[in-house]
Design an enzyme around this catalytic site. Structure first.
Site, PDB file in Angstrom:
ATOM      1  N   ASP A   8      -2.909  12.648  -3.325  1.00  0.00           N
ATOM      2  CA  ASP A   8      -2.610  11.379  -2.667  1.00  0.00           C
ATOM      3  C   ASP A   8      -1.959  11.687  -1.326  1.00  0.00           C
ATOM      4  O   ASP A   8      -0.958  12.426  -1.269  1.00  0.00           O
ATOM      5  CB  ASP A   8      -1.665  10.531  -3.521  1.00  0.00           C
ATOM      6  CG  ASP A   8      -2.355   9.959  -4.755  1.00  0.00           C
ATOM      7  OD1 ASP A   8      -3.581  10.138  -4.885  1.00  0.00           O
ATOM      8  OD2 ASP A   8      -1.661   9.337  -5.585  1.00  0.00           O
ATOM      9  N   ASP A 129      -8.026  -1.195 -10.276  1.00  0.00           N
ATOM     10  CA  ASP A 129      -6.583  -0.957 -10.375  1.00  0.00           C
ATOM     11  C   ASP A 129      -5.926  -2.186 -10.998  1.00  0.00           C
ATOM     12  O   ASP A 129      -5.958  -3.273 -10.412  1.00  0.00           O
ATOM     13  CB  ASP A 129      -6.001  -0.692  -8.988  1.00  0.00           C
ATOM     14  CG  ASP A 129      -6.676   0.490  -8.299  1.00  0.00           C
ATOM     15  OD1 ASP A 129      -7.009   1.459  -8.997  1.00  0.00           O
ATOM     16  OD2 ASP A 129      -6.878   0.428  -7.071  1.00  0.00           O
TER      17      ASP A 129
END
Length: 241
Positions: A8, A129
């Site tokens: 990330d 998500d």
């Protein structure tokens, strides 16, 4: 089951967030390319990369860091975060990304995702998500009125390579993967499902593999790798069994 180590990117560095909160970022490596090379040495066959700044700003931000990763390794990379146009998809595929992940735009403009999947078959994934039962958007800063299954069914039979389902409440928390939630989506759609969020130990990989119903195609490993609660060799052996 394919295991995807995660990088990330925030401000050019390799970080992990807690519950998707940009203010709760832990820096694990200042060189994303170095981290990518470590994962290759560990034996992983894919890499999962997210441009966190890009997800919030709605455009690619950590471009240089992603390009450094692509130049450093030869295994396939899937990339998400702020990619919301066909031009953006095309640019990253031409740059060497094997699979582009579309999230917010899958909620707001599903036709664009369908078109992308037709133009680049098996090179488009959709991020699902989930927070409090609803699909989150804009780098997890907002909520839509869609649930995971409704979103997933939008993209049946258009060539989408995978649905990447993340339980935001578990992401970065090492609390265990939501096997039930992942499994419900996998059983409801014909698209391969990749589990993300909360994978804390090899027991989570075993639980994903052991559940009845449609096989889970993959799992994304983040903080568990950086914190050492999952050893790559053991995890890869279990995933391949």
């Amino acid at each position: 089951m394919i295991l995807y180590p995660a990088i990330d990117l925030k401000d050019g560095q390799c970080v992990r967030l807690l519950h998707g909160d940009m203010d709760k970022a832990t820096v694990f490596n200042t060189s994303p390319a170095d981290q990518a090379e470590r994962f290759v040495r560990d034996g992983f066959s894919w890499l999962h990369v997210v441009d966190l700044n890009g997800a919030i700003e709605g455009k690619s931000v950590n471009t240089a860091a992603v390009q450094s990763i692509l130049e450093a390794i030869s295994i396939p990379v899937q990339l998400g975060g702020g990619i919301r146009t066909l031009e953006g998809v095309e640019a990253w595929i031409e740059a060497g990304v094997s699979r582009v992940i579309l999230g917010t735009i899958a909620v707001h403009d599903p036709d664009l995702v369908r078109k992308a999947a037709r133009l680049w078959p098996e090179q488009i994934a959709v991020a699902v998500d989930v927070r409090d039962g609803k699909v989150a958007v804009d780098g997890w800063t907002g909520l839509s009125d869609l649930d995971a299954i409704t979103l997933g069914k939008r993209f049946e039979d258009v060539g989408v390579a995978a649905l990447i389902v993340t339980d935001i409440s578990r992401d970065g928390a090492l609390t265990g993967v939501n096997v039930e939630g992942v499994g419900e989506l996998a059983d409801a759609v014909s698209i391969p499902v990749i589990a993300s969020g909360g994978v804390a130990s090899v027991a989570d990989i075993e639980r994903l593999k052991a559940r009845p119903g449609v096989e889970i195609a993959g799992a994304i490993l983040g903080r568990s790798l950086y914190a050492g609660t999952i050893k790559p060799a053991e995890a890869l052996t279990i995933a391949a069994a």
